[in-house]
Design a protein around this motif. Structure first.
Motif, short mmCIF file in Angstrom:
data_model
loop_
_atom_site.label_atom_id
_atom_site.label_comp_id
_atom_site.label_asym_id
_atom_site.label_seq_id
_atom_site.Cartn_x
_atom_site.Cartn_y
_atom_site.Cartn_z
N VAL A 294 0.87 -1.18 0.00
CA VAL A 294 0.00 0.00 0.00
C VAL A 294 0.90 1.23 0.00
O VAL A 294 1.76 1.38 0.87
CB VAL A 294 -0.92 0.02 1.24
CG1 VAL A 294 -1.75 1.29 1.28
CG2 VAL A 294 -1.82 -1.22 1.27
N PRO A 295 0.73 2.15 -0.98
CA PRO A 295 1.59 3.33 -1.03
C PRO A 295 1.33 4.27 0.14
O PRO A 295 0.20 4.68 0.38
CB PRO A 295 1.23 3.99 -2.36
CG PRO A 295 -0.10 3.44 -2.73
CD PRO A 295 -0.24 2.11 -2.08
N LEU A 296 2.39 4.59 0.88
CA LEU A 296 2.28 5.44 2.07
C LEU A 296 1.98 6.88 1.70
O LEU A 296 1.26 7.57 2.41
CB LEU A 296 3.58 5.35 2.87
CG LEU A 296 3.61 6.02 4.23
CD1 LEU A 296 2.53 5.44 5.16
CD2 LEU A 296 4.97 5.86 4.88
N TYR A 297 2.49 7.36 0.58
CA TYR A 297 2.28 8.75 0.15
C TYR A 297 1.46 8.84 -1.14
O TYR A 297 1.61 9.76 -1.92
CB TYR A 297 3.63 9.45 -0.04
CG TYR A 297 4.41 9.53 1.24
CD1 TYR A 297 4.02 10.40 2.25
CD2 TYR A 297 5.50 8.71 1.47
CE1 TYR A 297 4.71 10.46 3.45
CE2 TYR A 297 6.19 8.76 2.67
CZ TYR A 297 5.80 9.63 3.65
OH TYR A 297 6.47 9.69 4.83
N GLY A 298 0.59 7.88 -1.37
CA GLY A 298 -0.24 7.86 -2.56
C GLY A 298 0.53 7.39 -3.78
O GLY A 298 1.72 7.10 -3.72
N THR A 299 -0.16 7.33 -4.90
CA THR A 299 0.46 6.80 -6.12
C THR A 299 1.55 7.70 -6.70
O THR A 299 2.38 7.24 -7.45
CB THR A 299 -0.60 6.54 -7.21
OG1 THR A 299 -1.30 7.76 -7.45
CG2 THR A 299 -1.57 5.46 -6.79
N ASN A 300 1.56 8.98 -6.32
CA ASN A 300 2.58 9.90 -6.82
C ASN A 300 3.78 10.02 -5.89
O ASN A 300 4.71 10.77 -6.17
CB ASN A 300 1.99 11.29 -7.06
CG ASN A 300 1.01 11.28 -8.21
OD1 ASN A 300 1.19 10.54 -9.18
ND2 ASN A 300 -0.04 12.06 -8.10
N GLY A 301 3.77 9.34 -4.75
CA GLY A 301 4.89 9.39 -3.83
C GLY A 301 5.04 10.75 -3.16
O GLY A 301 4.14 11.58 -3.19
N MET A 302 6.19 10.98 -2.55
CA MET A 302 6.48 12.25 -1.88
C MET A 302 7.41 13.07 -2.76
O MET A 302 8.49 12.60 -3.14
CB MET A 302 7.13 12.02 -0.52
CG MET A 302 7.52 13.31 0.18
SD MET A 302 8.39 13.06 1.72
CE MET A 302 7.00 12.92 2.82
N SER A 303 7.00 14.29 -3.08
CA SER A 303 7.80 15.16 -3.94
C SER A 303 9.08 15.62 -3.24
O SER A 303 9.07 15.94 -2.06
CB SER A 303 6.99 16.38 -4.36
OG SER A 303 7.78 17.24 -5.16
N LEU A 304 10.17 15.62 -4.00
CA LEU A 304 11.46 16.11 -3.51
C LEU A 304 11.92 17.33 -4.31
O LEU A 304 13.05 17.79 -4.16
CB LEU A 304 12.52 15.01 -3.62
CG LEU A 304 12.25 13.73 -2.84
CD1 LEU A 304 13.30 12.69 -3.19
CD2 LEU A 304 12.23 14.00 -1.35
N ARG A 305 11.05 17.86 -5.17
CA ARG A 305 11.43 18.96 -6.06
C ARG A 305 11.94 20.18 -5.31
O ARG A 305 12.86 20.85 -5.75
CB ARG A 305 10.26 19.37 -6.94
CG ARG A 305 9.96 18.35 -8.00
CD ARG A 305 8.84 18.78 -8.89
NE ARG A 305 8.54 17.72 -9.83
CZ ARG A 305 7.46 17.69 -10.56
NH1 ARG A 305 6.57 18.65 -10.48
NH2 ARG A 305 7.26 16.69 -11.38
#
Length: 92
Positions: free
Chosen positions: A23-34
């Motif tokens: 199960v993705p912890l930060y949703g399907t887009n993950g956590m942004s590092l930009r």
């Protein structure tokens, strides 16, 4: 606590992904590092675990859209006070 480390020798990092029991912890887009504007990252995360065995997987993506291989670890969590999980049933 989970210590996440990622690096890319050519490009800036864009995001990282964490899955707990698939199960993705930060949703399907993950956590942004930009906003980090960096080619390496170290983060300390609190990861919610279920009682028993837990599979944690992580990967990182650079600004060009290339994702690293997933790294995984299995952790067994035995809470001092057992918690009964919620059960949801959907009828169709």
């Amino acid at each position: 606590m989970l210590n996440i480390c990622g690096t890319d020798s050519k490009y800036k990092l864009d995001r990282f992904y964490v899955w707990v029991n698939d199960v993705p912890l930060y949703g399907t887009n993950g956590m942004s590092l930009r906003s980090e504007i960096s080619d390496s990252i170290v983060k300390l995360l609190t990861v919610p675990l279920s009682s028993g065995n837990n599979k944690i997987e992580v990967s990182c993506m650079n600004e060009k859209g290339v994702e690293s291989l997933k790294r995984s670890v299995d952790i067994t969590y035995n809470p001092a006070i057992p918690v009964k999980p919620d059960l949801y049933v959907v009828e169709m």
